[in-house]
Design a protein around this motif. Structure first.
Motif, PDB file in Angstrom:
ATOM      1  N   ALA A 159       0.803  -1.244  -0.070  1.00 26.22           N
ATOM      2  CA  ALA A 159       0.044  -0.018  -0.200  1.00 26.22           C
ATOM      3  C   ALA A 159       0.869   1.194   0.015  1.00 26.22           C
ATOM      4  O   ALA A 159       0.616   2.319  -0.556  1.00 26.22           O
ATOM      5  N   SER A 160       1.993   1.125   0.830  1.00 21.25           N
ATOM      6  CA  SER A 160       2.719   2.249   0.797  1.00 21.25           C
ATOM      7  C   SER A 160       3.287   3.026  -0.424  1.00 21.25           C
ATOM      8  O   SER A 160       3.888   3.895  -0.711  1.00 21.25           O
ATOM      9  N   ASP A 161       3.414   1.902  -1.555  1.00 22.17           N
ATOM     10  CA  ASP A 161       3.928   2.077  -2.820  1.00 22.17           C
ATOM     11  C   ASP A 161       3.055   2.626  -3.840  1.00 22.17           C
ATOM     12  O   ASP A 161       3.367   3.198  -4.961  1.00 22.17           O
ATOM     13  N   ILE A 162       1.662   2.526  -3.491  1.00 22.46           N
ATOM     14  CA  ILE A 162       0.599   2.805  -4.286  1.00 22.46           C
ATOM     15  C   ILE A 162       0.578   4.383  -4.820  1.00 22.46           C
ATOM     16  O   ILE A 162       0.489   4.530  -6.005  1.00 22.46           O
ATOM     17  N   ASN A 163       0.609   5.475  -4.032  1.00 22.85           N
ATOM     18  CA  ASN A 163       0.387   6.570  -4.378  1.00 22.85           C
ATOM     19  C   ASN A 163       1.967   7.477  -4.193  1.00 22.85           C
ATOM     20  O   ASN A 163       1.750   8.353  -3.835  1.00 22.85           O
ATOM     21  N   LYS A 164       2.974   6.862  -4.149  1.00 21.26           N
ATOM     22  CA  LYS A 164       4.070   7.567  -4.146  1.00 21.26           C
ATOM     23  C   LYS A 164       4.224   8.780  -5.136  1.00 21.26           C
ATOM     24  O   LYS A 164       3.738   8.558  -6.231  1.00 21.26           O
ATOM     25  N   PRO A 165       5.185   9.878  -5.044  1.00 22.44           N
ATOM     26  CA  PRO A 165       5.619  10.201  -3.560  1.00 22.44           C
ATOM     27  C   PRO A 165       4.535  10.832  -2.681  1.00 22.44           C
ATOM     28  O   PRO A 165       3.570  11.305  -3.345  1.00 22.44           O
ATOM     29  N   ASP A 166       4.828  10.983  -1.462  1.00 23.73           N
ATOM     30  CA  ASP A 166       3.954  11.661  -0.603  1.00 23.73           C
ATOM     31  C   ASP A 166       2.507  11.070  -0.582  1.00 23.73           C
ATOM     32  O   ASP A 166       1.563  12.018  -0.524  1.00 23.73           O
ATOM     33  N   GLY A 167       2.515   9.888  -0.709  1.00 27.03           N
ATOM     34  CA  GLY A 167       1.207   9.324  -0.872  1.00 27.03           C
ATOM     35  C   GLY A 167       0.784   8.692   0.743  1.00 27.03           C
ATOM     36  O   GLY A 167       1.551   8.467   1.740  1.00 27.03           O
ATOM     37  N   LEU A 168      -0.564   8.322   0.794  1.00 25.67           N
ATOM     38  CA  LEU A 168      -0.948   7.465   2.053  1.00 25.67           C
ATOM     39  C   LEU A 168      -2.047   6.725   1.530  1.00 25.67           C
ATOM     40  O   LEU A 168      -3.113   7.076   0.941  1.00 25.67           O
TER      41      LEU A 168
END
Length: 366
Positions: A159-168
């Motif tokens: 999940a941490s890689d889904i909305n990179k950068p600065d994603g949640l």
């Protein structure tokens, strides 16, 4: 008082292009430009440690040979890593984490798992905690991080890689299994290009395809990893966040889904393994005198070759180049390789010089 939750609340925090972002923060002349942190392209065996997002647009990725990176983006700036600076920033990030929980499992200088099932501040919401951590990192350190929130480590990391950068990204309990079913196999953490290609050769393209197979079929195709795939496509991952996790061995190895047959592809894999060993040396502030190459062939025969140096070392290029020379000294076109590994040993002060200068017969080329 927080209620006892049915599921764990796990956050995976991953800093965005960490080494490159620190360099751009500390050096205004690097901002907005394609920046590569790692070995210099004019050196021998140099590889990319991290690339800025401006450089990634050109296809530059971690563990890529620096010479290849330069070809992809001739205007890229190349700088050597400053691990002391990164460790200092990493410690400050860890201090931010500790405001919320003591269950912190660092994976490297730039990423960690947090278990906030019972958080120190009684916030209760893992999403809110993740947002507060991201805000604190941005305001206090002028850096950005991406966060994944879910019920287990595997899904949180993806999940941490889904909305990179600065994603949640939050993947709640009711959504986990459907999320895993729709996930392309190459997005599974730990599935590299070779394994993904093998999966596709079996017409396995998404988690749902893996889910359609029995545990026996998965283990037959993928060995012990098949058990893990069977569980994870069903959203099952019982691994706990380990707050005292430490790297005990300064070694790294990889078993390949397909046997390697050419020296070129073997050297490419050695570059990746050398980068992992190098990072562990820096993290532990250690230098070693002996580099050992481990090779396991398709018939499960295993050999090791090593070279010792009179002075301790911790530089990536020496580790990478030495490992390749050790491999070349044993290479045979008739032999297929299923595993490669690199380790460093003989740390600390010199004792008896001959103990560190012993070189195997296979290393006469040095």
């Amino acid at each position: 008082m927080q209620e006892t939750p049915t599921h764990r609340k796990i956050i995976h925090i991953d800093m965005d292009a960490f080494y490159a972002s620190v360099e751009q923060r500390d050096n205004p002349e690097y901002r907005g430009k394609p920046l590569v942190v790692g070995g210099l392209p004019e050196g021998r065996g140099g590889v990319v440690a991290t690339a800025s997002y401006e450089a990634r647009k050109f296809g530059i990725r971690s563990a890529m040979p620096s010479k290849q990176a330069q070809k992809l983006c001739p205007e890229a700036l190349f700088v050597r890593p400053r691990f002391e600076a990164y460790k200092e920033v990493s410690q400050k990030i860890r201090e931010i984490f500790s405001r919320y929980t003591d269950l912190i499992e660092p994976l490297s200088l730039d990423e960690a798992y947090l278990d906030v099932t019972h958080d120190k501040l009684n916030i209760g919401s893992a999403i809110e905690i993740a947002q507060q951590i991201k805000t604190a990192i941005k305001e206090e350190l002028q850096l950005t991080a991406s966060a994944g929130v879910s019920i287990n480590k595997f899904v949180a990391k993806i999940a941490s890689d889904i909305n990179k950068p600065d994603g949640l990204k939050f993947i709640g309990p009711s959504a986990v299994e459907a999320f895993m079913e729709n996930l392309p196999v190459e997005k599974f953490y730990g599935v590299g290009k070779v394994t993904a290609a093998k999966m596709r050769s079996f017409n396995l393209h998404k988690g749902a395809d893996l889910k359609s197979l029995t545990k026996e079929a998965l283990t037959r195709h993928f060995g012990k990893a098949g058990n893990f795939y069977y569980d994870i496509v069903r959203g099952i991952d019982h691994r706990e966040v380990q707050p005292h996790r430490e790297t005990k061995s300064l070694a790294a190895e990889d078993t390949f889904a397909y046997d390697l047959t050419t020296l070129e592809e073997m050297e490419t894999e050695l570059d990746k393994i050398a980068l992992i060993v190098y990072g562990r040396l820096q993290k532990n502030q250690l230098k070693g005198r002996t580099i050992t190459l481990k090779v396991k062939y398709s018939d499960f025969k295993q050999i090791t070759r090593n070279r010792s140096f009179p002075e301790p070392l911790d530089d990536l290029e020496t580790i990478s180049v030495t490992s390749k020379h050790l491999l070349a000294s044993t290479f045979s076109a008739e032999q297929k390789i299923r595993l490669l590994g690199i380790s460093l040993s003989n740390f600390g002060m010199p004792e008896m010089r001959h103990r560190y200068e012993k070189i195997s017969d296979q290393l006469k080329l040095f």
